[in-house]
Enzyme design. Structure first.
Site, PDB file in Angstrom:
ATOM      1  N   CYS A 115       3.299   8.475   1.205  1.00 13.40           N
ATOM      2  CA  CYS A 115       3.902   7.516   2.123  1.00 13.40           C
ATOM      3  C   CYS A 115       4.128   6.217   1.335  1.00 13.40           C
ATOM      4  O   CYS A 115       3.170   5.625   0.847  1.00 13.40           O
ATOM      5  CB  CYS A 115       2.910   7.336   3.270  1.00 13.40           C
ATOM      6  SG  CYS A 115       3.381   6.116   4.459  1.00 13.40           S
ATOM      7  N   CYS A 158       6.698  -7.133   6.881  1.00 11.19           N
ATOM      8  CA  CYS A 158       7.805  -6.643   7.704  1.00 11.19           C
ATOM      9  C   CYS A 158       8.308  -7.796   8.559  1.00 11.19           C
ATOM     10  O   CYS A 158       7.518  -8.597   9.054  1.00 11.19           O
ATOM     11  CB  CYS A 158       7.335  -5.495   8.587  1.00 11.19           C
ATOM     12  SG  CYS A 158       8.691  -4.680   9.470  1.00 11.19           S
ATOM     13  N   CYS A 208      -1.167   5.972   9.931  1.00 13.95           N
ATOM     14  CA  CYS A 208       0.097   5.371  10.372  1.00 13.95           C
ATOM     15  C   CYS A 208      -0.121   4.053  11.084  1.00 13.95           C
ATOM     16  O   CYS A 208      -0.906   3.982  12.026  1.00 13.95           O
ATOM     17  CB  CYS A 208       0.752   6.295  11.396  1.00 13.95           C
ATOM     18  SG  CYS A 208       1.939   7.362  10.702  1.00 13.95           S
ATOM     19  N   GLU A 215       0.829  -1.191   0.000  1.00 13.23           N
ATOM     20  CA  GLU A 215       0.000   0.000   0.000  1.00 13.23           C
ATOM     21  C   GLU A 215       0.875   1.256   0.000  1.00 13.23           C
ATOM     22  O   GLU A 215       1.932   1.289   0.632  1.00 13.23           O
ATOM     23  CB  GLU A 215      -0.927  -0.015   1.216  1.00 13.23           C
ATOM     24  CG  GLU A 215      -1.980  -1.105   1.062  1.00 13.23           C
ATOM     25  CD  GLU A 215      -2.819  -1.320   2.301  1.00 13.23           C
ATOM     26  OE1 GLU A 215      -4.018  -1.602   2.125  1.00 13.23           O
ATOM     27  OE2 GLU A 215      -2.305  -1.222   3.418  1.00 13.23           O
ATOM     28  N   CYS A 263       6.576  -5.103  15.787  1.00 12.10           N
ATOM     29  CA  CYS A 263       6.241  -4.094  16.798  1.00 12.10           C
ATOM     30  C   CYS A 263       4.782  -4.345  17.199  1.00 12.10           C
ATOM     31  O   CYS A 263       3.917  -4.532  16.330  1.00 12.10           O
ATOM     32  CB  CYS A 263       6.427  -2.699  16.218  1.00 12.10           C
ATOM     33  SG  CYS A 263       8.104  -2.443  15.591  1.00 12.10           S
ATOM     34  N   CYS A 307       1.708  -2.298  15.710  1.00 11.48           N
ATOM     35  CA  CYS A 307       1.678  -2.000  14.271  1.00 11.48           C
ATOM     36  C   CYS A 307       0.981  -3.108  13.481  1.00 11.48           C
ATOM     37  O   CYS A 307       1.301  -4.289  13.604  1.00 11.48           O
ATOM     38  CB  CYS A 307       3.114  -1.824  13.770  1.00 11.48           C
ATOM     39  SG  CYS A 307       3.227  -1.542  12.000  1.00 11.48           S
TER      40      CYS A 307
HETATM   41  N1  SAH Z   1       9.357   0.407   9.642  1.00  9.71           N
HETATM   42  C1  SAH Z   1       9.582   1.791   9.647  1.00  9.71           C
HETATM   43  C2  SAH Z   1       8.690   2.494   8.678  1.00  9.71           C
HETATM   44  C3  SAH Z   1       7.206   2.439   9.047  1.00  9.71           C
HETATM   45  S1  SAH Z   1       6.770   4.030   9.503  1.00  9.71           S
HETATM   46  C4  SAH Z   1       9.424   2.349  11.033  1.00  9.71           C
HETATM   47  O1  SAH Z   1       8.936   1.636  11.888  1.00  9.71           O
HETATM   48  O2  SAH Z   1       9.826   3.472  11.246  1.00  9.71           O
HETATM   49  C5  SAH Z   1       5.237   3.870  10.253  1.00  9.71           C
HETATM   50  C6  SAH Z   1       5.194   4.738  11.510  1.00  9.71           C
HETATM   51  O3  SAH Z   1       3.911   4.532  12.150  1.00  9.71           O
HETATM   52  C7  SAH Z   1       6.222   4.288  12.505  1.00  9.71           C
HETATM   53  O4  SAH Z   1       6.663   5.350  13.304  1.00  9.71           O
HETATM   54  C8  SAH Z   1       5.424   3.329  13.344  1.00  9.71           C
HETATM   55  O5  SAH Z   1       6.026   3.060  14.558  1.00  9.71           O
HETATM   56  C9  SAH Z   1       4.117   4.066  13.465  1.00  9.71           C
HETATM   57  N2  SAH Z   1       3.001   3.180  13.838  1.00  9.71           N
HETATM   58  C10 SAH Z   1       2.946   1.838  13.693  1.00  9.71           C
HETATM   59  N3  SAH Z   1       1.743   1.384  14.120  1.00  9.71           N
HETATM   60  C11 SAH Z   1       1.041   2.460  14.530  1.00  9.71           C
HETATM   61  C12 SAH Z   1      -0.280   2.634  15.031  1.00  9.71           C
HETATM   62  N4  SAH Z   1      -1.117   1.621  15.151  1.00  9.71           N
HETATM   63  N5  SAH Z   1      -0.688   3.885  15.335  1.00  9.71           N
HETATM   64  C13 SAH Z   1       0.143   4.955  15.146  1.00  9.71           C
HETATM   65  N6  SAH Z   1       1.391   4.857  14.643  1.00  9.71           N
HETATM   66  C14 SAH Z   1       1.841   3.621  14.340  1.00  9.71           C
HETATM   67 FE1  SF4 Z   2       7.747  -2.992  10.821  1.00  6.48          FE
HETATM   68 FE2  SF4 Z   2       5.598  -1.680  11.734  1.00  6.48          FE
HETATM   69 FE3  SF4 Z   2       7.684  -2.053  13.330  1.00  6.48          FE
HETATM   70 FE4  SF4 Z   2       7.879  -0.330  11.272  1.00  6.48          FE
HETATM   71  S1  SF4 Z   2       6.529  -0.137  13.062  1.00  6.48           S
HETATM   72  S2  SF4 Z   2       9.373  -1.898  11.894  1.00  6.48           S
HETATM   73  S3  SF4 Z   2       6.583  -1.392   9.757  1.00  6.48           S
HETATM   74  S4  SF4 Z   2       6.395  -3.684  12.464  1.00  6.48           S
END
Ligand code: SAH
Ligand code: SF4
Length: 388
Positions: free
Chosen positions: A136, A143, A375, A123, A147, A150
């Site tokens: 974005c 991935c 995000c 996406e 986390c 996420c």
């Molecule tokens: N993997 C990279 C790029 C993804 S960026 C990274 O983690 O930085 C996506 C951003 O959204 C990251 O800062 C991530 O931590 C944040 N994010 C992930 N899940 C989220 C959620 N459910 N609500 C708000 N932000 C979230």
């Molecule tokens: Fe992967 Fe989501 Fe963690 Fe970014 S925030 S490293 S996309 S699992």
């Protein structure tokens, strides 16, 4: 007059639809080799192998990246015989748009599939604002990190995207936003690019950096490097290279300033704990120099987990001395997520504490959450629990 304007608009829409159709139809083309994603020197070499002088290669390169041509017949300054020769052996393929959803707030989410591989779909999200438009992009299908907050983290890693597949997301969005063919002296609608979609960009450094080189080449797509930001969960050893080699901006997904808490919610912290991560950030700032852009520290606000006054104080202490901007992101829920967002009052109080200590801070307004485009809500296929 009115009729003329309306018919002109209809013609434009029809042309755009034809273009998008052609983007999709070229995607279905098979064994021809894809010129999209190739560097200028590669394209010059291909032209020379076809018995053409080097300048023809440069023309083709410009047609592809600066004018956004996907059909050789549109490359009108090439001889017909060369257009036909190219058509037989090559194609220009950005990827196939499977879904194109528009949120009530104007955010657009596109599901893009590559090489007719149903598992290779990602996406990309376009967020228009008054003075800029941010795209974005994704860097991986899924991935490998998990986390806990996420949605992408619930999807297993299928594969890295190629440079063409990353840059292709930009070209598709630029076409839809009417930025192509590129207009000099006009601010593009897609003005900024952030690597904040699916995947960890620094686990695909080679292809991400090749894509950035294509997107930023002034003779090609011409996006200014300072309008691009790489977001990372903290792959510490590669962070200085973002400043040294790519000269783009850096965002760190921090989310906790306490080492144990960060390990609980972001497993990568076991491999690259906070002291190591902060050392890399200091190195990034040193290499980027006095003109450097600030490092953005992203901090998702999780109710009762990382959002107390004590956590705010820890955060300020951790980033002390760095050129920092803290971006607080209210948690965006997704189906099955175990967290709740901190209340608006808690987010505001946290933000106030950070600001009062002299650090720049802002709260990110969620965009496109009605279409799961905010995000952390992105996910295309395959759960970690259900896939091999
Ligand atoms: N993997 C990279 C790029 C993804 S960026 C990274 O983690 O930085 C996506 C951003 O959204 C990251 O800062 C991530 O931590 C944040 N994010 C992930 N899940 C989220 C959620 N459910 N609500 C708000 N932000 C979230
Ligand atoms: Fe992967 Fe989501 Fe963690 Fe970014 S925030 S490293 S996309 S699992």
């Amino acid at each position: 007059m009115i009729w003329c304007a309306a018919s002109q608009r209809l013609r434009c829409v029809a042309r755009l639809q034809t273009r998008l159709y052609s983007l999709n139809s070229t995607a279905q083309t098979e064994a021809r080799s894809n010129l999209f994603g190739k560097s200028k020197s590669d394209i010059i070499k291909i032209a020379e192998e076809m018995g053409q002088p080097a300048f023809r290669g440069k023309q083709i390169y410009k047609w592809i990246y600066s004018k956004g041509a996907t059909l050789f017949q549109d490359m009108v300054n090439l001889p017909n015989s060369l257009q036909e020769q190219l058509e037989r052996a090559h194609c220009v393929d950005y990827g196939q748009i499977l879904q194109n959803q528009l949120s009530v707030d104007g955010t657009r989410k596109m599901l893009i599939q590559f090489k007719n591989d149903s598992r290779a779909a990602v996406e990309a999200v376009f967020i228009p604002e008054e003075h800029r438009g941010t795209l974005c992009v994704s860097s991986q299908v899924g991935c490998s990190l998990s986390c806990t907050f996420c949605h992408t983290g619930t999807q297993s890693l299928y594969r890295n995207l190629t440079a063409a597949e990353i840059a292709g997301q930009y070209m598709i969005a630029a076409w839809i936003a009417k930025d192509l063919p590129r207009k000099v002296n006009q601010r593009p609608n897609v003005s900024n690019i952030v690597f904040m979609g699916q995947g960890e960009p620094l686990y695909n450094f080679r292809n991400v950096s090749a894509a950035i080189k294509l997107i930023t080449d002034p003779e090609g797509a011409g996006v200014a490097p300072w309008r691009i930001t790489i977001s990372t969960s903290g792959v510490a050893p590669l962070i200085p290279r973002i400043a040294a080699e790519l000269r783009v901006g850096l965002a760190i997904s921090l989310h906790a300033a306490d080492n144990d808490l960060r390990t609980e919610i972001m497993p990568i912290n076991k491999t690259y704990p906070l002291p190591l991560l902060m050392k890399s950030c200091t190195e990034f700032a040193r290499i980027a120099g006095p003109q450097n852009r600030r490092i953005t520290f992203e901090y998702v606000m999780l109710d009762g987990i990382n959002d107390s006054d004590r956590h705010a104080k820890q955060l300020v202490d951790l980033i002390h001395g760095l050129p920092a901007h803290v971006n607080l992101i209210p948690f965006n829920p997704w189906p099955g997520s175990a967290y709740r967002s901190s209340s608006a009052a808690r987010v505001a109080a946290f933000c106030g504490l950070v600001r009062n200590s002299g650090v720049h801070a802002s709260v990110r307004t969620p965009r496109g959450d009605d279409i799961l485009a905010a995000c952390g809500q992105l996910k295309s296929v395959h759960d970690k629990t259900t896939s091999a």
